[in-house]
Write a protein that holds these residues in place. Structure first.
Motif, mmCIF file in Angstrom:
data_model
loop_
_atom_site.group_PDB
_atom_site.id
_atom_site.type_symbol
_atom_site.label_atom_id
_atom_site.label_comp_id
_atom_site.label_asym_id
_atom_site.label_seq_id
_atom_site.Cartn_x
_atom_site.Cartn_y
_atom_site.Cartn_z
ATOM 1 N N UNK A 141 0.859 -1.196 0.000
ATOM 2 C CA UNK A 141 0.000 0.000 0.000
ATOM 3 C C UNK A 141 0.893 1.244 0.000
ATOM 4 N N UNK A 142 0.261 2.396 -0.177
ATOM 5 C CA UNK A 142 1.038 3.635 -0.216
ATOM 6 C C UNK A 142 1.609 3.944 1.163
ATOM 7 N N UNK A 143 2.724 4.641 1.157
ATOM 8 C CA UNK A 143 3.405 5.002 2.405
ATOM 9 C C UNK A 143 2.813 6.296 2.962
ATOM 10 N N UNK A 144 2.494 6.274 4.257
ATOM 11 C CA UNK A 144 2.041 7.489 4.952
ATOM 12 C C UNK A 144 2.994 7.724 6.131
ATOM 13 N N UNK A 145 3.738 8.811 6.083
ATOM 14 C CA UNK A 145 4.714 9.105 7.144
ATOM 15 C C UNK A 145 4.015 9.703 8.363
ATOM 16 N N UNK A 146 4.802 9.990 9.403
ATOM 17 C CA UNK A 146 4.260 10.672 10.598
ATOM 18 C C UNK A 146 5.044 11.973 10.820
ATOM 19 N N UNK A 147 5.253 12.696 9.711
ATOM 20 C CA UNK A 147 6.023 13.939 9.820
ATOM 21 C C UNK A 147 5.243 15.038 10.547
ATOM 22 N N UNK A 148 3.913 14.861 10.655
ATOM 23 C CA UNK A 148 3.138 15.814 11.462
ATOM 24 C C UNK A 148 3.510 15.681 12.942
ATOM 25 N N UNK A 149 3.943 14.488 13.340
ATOM 26 C CA UNK A 149 4.284 14.209 14.739
ATOM 27 C C UNK A 149 5.757 14.493 15.032
ATOM 28 N N UNK A 150 6.621 14.173 14.054
ATOM 29 C CA UNK A 150 8.069 14.190 14.312
ATOM 30 C C UNK A 150 8.816 15.302 13.576
ATOM 31 N N UNK A 151 8.084 16.081 12.771
ATOM 32 C CA UNK A 151 8.733 17.135 11.993
ATOM 33 C C UNK A 151 9.149 16.631 10.632
ATOM 34 N N UNK A 152 9.347 17.569 9.705
ATOM 35 C CA UNK A 152 9.689 17.200 8.324
ATOM 36 C C UNK A 152 10.938 16.333 8.270
ATOM 37 N N UNK A 153 11.941 16.650 9.106
ATOM 38 C CA UNK A 153 13.191 15.882 9.062
ATOM 39 C C UNK A 153 13.191 14.706 10.037
ATOM 40 N N UNK A 154 12.108 14.540 10.791
ATOM 41 C CA UNK A 154 12.022 13.429 11.752
ATOM 42 C C UNK A 154 12.642 13.727 13.101
ATOM 43 N N UNK A 155 13.377 14.822 13.190
ATOM 44 C CA UNK A 155 14.030 15.183 14.463
ATOM 45 C C UNK A 155 13.572 16.574 14.894
ATOM 46 N N UNK A 156 12.261 16.765 14.870
ATOM 47 C CA UNK A 156 11.698 17.992 15.429
ATOM 48 C C UNK A 156 12.094 19.256 14.700
ATOM 49 N N UNK A 157 12.512 19.096 13.430
ATOM 50 C CA UNK A 157 12.885 20.235 12.565
ATOM 51 C C UNK A 157 14.093 20.997 13.087
ATOM 52 N N UNK A 158 14.894 20.327 13.920
ATOM 53 C CA UNK A 158 16.192 20.885 14.315
ATOM 54 C C UNK A 158 17.193 20.460 13.230
ATOM 55 N N UNK A 159 17.949 21.412 12.741
ATOM 56 C CA UNK A 159 18.869 21.112 11.632
ATOM 57 C C UNK A 159 20.230 20.662 12.184
ATOM 58 N N UNK A 160 20.731 19.551 11.667
ATOM 59 C CA UNK A 160 22.038 19.034 12.075
ATOM 60 C C UNK A 160 22.962 18.970 10.860
ATOM 61 N N UNK A 161 24.274 18.909 11.148
ATOM 62 C CA UNK A 161 25.250 18.795 10.051
ATOM 63 C C UNK A 161 25.047 17.470 9.327
ATOM 64 N N UNK A 162 25.358 17.457 8.040
ATOM 65 C CA UNK A 162 25.285 16.226 7.247
ATOM 66 C C UNK A 162 26.272 15.203 7.841
#
Ligand code: BDR
Ligand code: CA
Length: 315
Positions: free
Chosen positions: A74-95
């Motif tokens: 089936x199609x994939x449905x993420x939980x980015x509403x819960x965890x943020x677009x990047x999965x870590x609360x939208x805190x930006x980290x170095x690559x």
């Protein structure tokens, strides 16, 4: 003391990230590999987040394996509403500098299947189902299998009755429970819902002079806001952390053996149906955890990751 060896399949995800901290920092745990399933975020973001956590904890030797990009059928449905677009609360980290392995997560689940190793899943079960399709005995080869997912007596967190990990890929969850050939310890919402990082405790993370405490504080802001809006909760539920706590100390939770099926269609899709009355006379395939010592589990988490006595906090 002999270390507990564990292969973790995850989808970080804020609570996955904190769960990985606990597993990676605990002196009695040896993480032999980490697989990533699509789930809270698309799989490439989950891989990036795992690599970041390994760099943060200095455990760069742990192999990381990318897995399923979508559920079985089936199609994939993420939980980015819960965890943020990047999965870590939208805190930006170095690559991250380190890279994942070329082997897939399902192949790695086959590779690491040994009697002295636990398979711990914190994500949808697609990778595990794919491994099981390749080798029907793979789950029997692990010493123990623990899965964060499902709900028995409590309501769901993404529908009236379904928990996210089993709802995201119900066919995979059903395939795994039907074909595991063993008991899976089900760390469901019945126990994890009680495992709350209260806002007052979270606020104290900010004052601890420890990079892991700062990381935990930073990534949980978005997650706490989500819980406030969605569940009117002044804090956030650390589902996956409790599953690692249970891996470390199985006396933290208790439950009963039963047979579980996962609903794959309709409004109840993803629900874990527990045959507590034994109506279908099927042998148990799950240990349904129902009781939890919350403060002791939280103490284990805070002592291990932040070197702080949780029970002494004023919360
Ligand atoms: C589970 O779903 C995810 O959002 C969490 O990371 C956890 O594994 C809880 O339902
Ligand atoms: Ca997760």
């Amino acid at each position: 003391m002999q270390k507990t060896k564990v292969f973790i399949d995850c989808d970080p995800g804020i609570d996955d990230a904190l769960a990985l901290l606990l597993a990676l920092c605990h002196p009695n745990v040896s993480v032999v590999g980490i697989g990533v399933n699509c789930g809270n975020v698309p799989v490439e973001l989950g891989v990036k987040n795992v690599l970041h956590i390994l760099e943060l904890t200095g455990q760069v030797h742990v192999p990381v394996y990318a897995g399923a990009e979508k559920p079985l059928c089936r199609d994939f449905v993420s939980a980015q509403d819960t965890h943020g677009e990047n999965g870590l609360g939208e805190i930006i980290f170095a690559q991250p500098i380190i890279k994942p392995q070329k082997m897939s997560a399902s192949e790695a689940i086959l590779l690491h299947a040994k009697a002295d190793t636990t398979l711990l899943t914190l994500a949808p079960l697609t990778n595990v189902a794919l491994a099981l399709q390749k080798n029907p005995k793979v789950l029997q080869a692990y010493g123990k299998v623990i899965s964060m997912g499902g709900a028995f007596r409590t309501h769901g967190n993404c529908s009236q009755v379904a928990e996210y990990n089993y709802w995201c890929d119900p066919e995979a969850a059903e395939y795994v429970y039907a074909n595991a050939g063993r008991v899976i310890d089900m760390v469901g919402l019945d126990v994890t819902r009680a495992f709350v990082l209260h806002a007052t405790a979270r606020a104290q993370l900010k004052n601890i002079n420890n990079p892991l405490a700062q990381f935990a504080y930073d990534i949980t802001g978005f997650y706490q806001d989500f819980h406030q809006k969605q569940e009117n909760l002044n804090g956030c539920v650390l589902n996956d952390v409790l599953a690692v706590g249970y891996l470390i100390d199985e006396t933290l939770c208790a439950g009963f053996l039963s047979h579980v099926d996962i609903v794959c269609q309709g409004k109840a899709m993803g629900q874990s149906l527990v045959d507590v009355g034994g109506f279908y006379k099927q042998s148990p395939n799950a240990l349904i955890l129902q009781e939890v010592r919350v403060d002791d589990a939280m103490q284990l988490f805070w002592q291990t990751c932040f070197n702080t006595d949780y029970k002494m906090l004023k919360i």
